[in-house]
Design an enzyme around this catalytic site. Structure first.
Site, PDB file in Angstrom:
ATOM      1  N   HIS A 335     -39.053   3.341 -11.758  1.00  0.00           N
ATOM      2  CA  HIS A 335     -40.165   3.760 -10.768  1.00  0.00           C
ATOM      3  C   HIS A 335     -40.441   3.882 -12.692  1.00  0.00           C
ATOM      4  O   HIS A 335     -39.573   4.144 -13.678  1.00  0.00           O
ATOM      5  CB  HIS A 335     -39.791   5.420 -10.766  1.00  0.00           C
ATOM      6  N   HIS A 365     -37.469  10.232 -19.548  1.00  0.00           N
ATOM      7  CA  HIS A 365     -37.582   9.086 -19.445  1.00  0.00           C
ATOM      8  C   HIS A 365     -39.375   9.074 -19.409  1.00  0.00           C
ATOM      9  O   HIS A 365     -40.282  10.128 -18.906  1.00  0.00           O
ATOM     10  CB  HIS A 365     -37.232   8.432 -17.861  1.00  0.00           C
ATOM     11  N   HIS A 371     -37.443   3.324 -15.586  1.00  0.00           N
ATOM     12  CA  HIS A 371     -35.772   3.931 -15.378  1.00  0.00           C
ATOM     13  C   HIS A 371     -35.292   3.644 -13.730  1.00  0.00           C
ATOM     14  O   HIS A 371     -36.486   3.715 -13.047  1.00  0.00           O
ATOM     15  CB  HIS A 371     -35.981   5.689 -15.449  1.00  0.00           C
TER      16      HIS A 371
END
Length: 443
Positions: A335, A365, A371
């Site tokens: 993602h 993140h 990530h």
């Protein structure tokens, strides 16, 4: 604590009076010329007077002495509490922290306020738009002092050790796997029973509310009936040596003195209250056919921005549940997000990273920072037999997700000395599985 009672519901119109003073709530009006028992009437407003009824928040408190009776506020040291988002250079890397250190009482006594550490945030409390994430680590109770946040709401997530929170509305015992929200302006004190640690999400300019359910229907996720509100409790206590009120105002700390306990509210009514919630009561929605659903289905509370569908902050959990999706990579997908994702772990092992991400630690993140599952998770779940299985059993991870691009403080990057500088290595073993000779199977 045995014997604590609660009202139930979310955002309801509540009324409570200490049973030691029956009839202490005025009948038929808010501010009579003379209140029952000779109390003072004081309104606590959580919204502008002219907000629509659906969003209008206020409570009336009937107290032995009004909160206005105090000496002037003076600045005090903020410790590691900060709203300075520019003290270090931005860092777009994936960040992970090992469990944050709790000072032992034998070394130094630290209470809830002294143990507040800001790890990241964005925005500005003066303009009433923003967010901050704090860690609290403490080992001793607050004695003759309380805290008031004039900047925003605190959503508190205990991770280690239960906390007894005394508020102007009454008492709440909050244990790990429960959360509580102390809304803007409410005074509270925290008792602890040993080494204690947890996380705090602070939002400026909005209050938390239940997310809209849309096509889910009328029921699901965090049900309103499962939220608990303290009942009225008061103490008539003189403190000759001085009771300290600590006020977080425009990102700084101030204190003042008074000679009585602020927890002198005999009765109250309204819809602006502190509350708590047990995460085990969350009714989980999950995919029952194929693909991995977006984590928004796990939203417990949201603080909405002025843009439809975009949150200042969402509080999201990853609770125990069944995984049954067919022909699907079941863990979270890789993602890059237009939102910031701060994660913490209350207990257990997070499914996408079973090693390294520990209870009492955290990760961040940032916006558009890649990530996803580490190497071991990807390899294992790419070949796993897809049978129904329990996911996250004995685990509770959570996420503070925000539309703000959060900056990390100097304490978070340097001073705390808990940053895991080898975090990026969990993805380094990922290898190419590309096969240029692969062809679709004929149907």
């Amino acid at each position: 604590m045995a014997g604590l009672k609660y009202l139930t519901g979310f955002g309801n119109e509540f009324a409570s009076e200490d049973p030691r003073c029956p009839g202490s709530l005025p009948e038929g009006q808010n501010s009579p010329q003379v209140c029952p028992y000779g109390l003072y009437a004081e309104q606590l407003s959580g919204s502008a007077f002219t907000c629509p009824r659906a969003t209008n928040k206020r409570s009336w408190l009937y107290r032995i002495l009004p909160s206005v009776r105090h000496k002037p506020f003076t600045p005090i040291n903020c410790g590691n509490l900060s709203e300075n988002w520019n003290e270090v250079e931005p860092d777009p890397n994936q960040l992970r922290w090992m469990p944050f250190t709790v000072t032992k009482a034998s070394e130094k006594k630290v209470d809830f306020v002294s143990g507040l550490h800001t790890i990241c945030g964005a925005g500005d409390s003066k303009s009433r738009s923003g967010i901050a994430v704090h860690i609290y680590t403490c080992n001793t109770s607050m004695i003759n002092r309380c805290f008031q946040n004039s900047d925003g709401d605190f959503l508190i997530v205990p991770q280690k050790g239960e906390i007894l929170i005394t508020t102007e509305f009454g008492k709440m015992m909050v244990e790990p796997n429960e959360i509580c929200v102390i809304q803007q302006g409410m005074r509270f004190s925290v008792d602890v029973f040993g080494e204690t640690r947890g996380y705090i999400l602070e939002v400026y300019g909005a209050h938390f509310e239940l997310p809209d359910l849309g096509p889910i229907g009328a029921n699901g996720l965090a049900n309103p009936r499962d939220f608990q509100i303290p009942v009225a409790w008061f103490e008539e206590r003189t403190v000759a040596s001085g009771y300290t009120i600590i006020n977080k105002y425009q990102g700084k700390l101030f204190s003042c003195q008074q000679d009585f306990s602020p927890f002198n509210v005999v009765a109250w009514h309204g819809n602006y209250t502190p509350y708590k919630y047990n995460l085990e009561n969350f009714m989980v929605i999950n995919c029952v056919a194929f693909d991995h659903a977006d984590p928004s289905i796990f939203t417990v509370l949201t603080a909405k921005s002025t843009r439809p569908g975009v949150a200042i902050a969402d509080f999201v959990i990853f609770p125990p549940r069944w995984g049954v999706a067919d022909h699907t990579f079941r863990p979270p997908y890789y993602h890059r997000n237009c939102m910031s994702e701060f994660m913490g772990l209350i207990k257990g092992h997070y499914e996408a990273k079973e090693e390294g991400f520990q209870p009492g630690g955290a990760s961040l993140h940032s916006i558009m920072t890649p990530h996803g599952p580490d190497f071991d998770c990807f390899e294992k779940n790419s070949t796993a037999e897809l049978k129904p299985e329990r996911v996250a059993e004995g685990t509770m991870a959570f996420m503070f997700e925000s539309s703000f691009s959060m900056a990390v403080t100097k304490w978070g990057l340097e001073t705390c000395q808990r940053l895991d500088k080898s975090y990026y290595k969990c993805w380094e073993p990922l290898k190419s599985h590309f096969n240029p000779n692969w062809r679709p199977s004929s149907k």
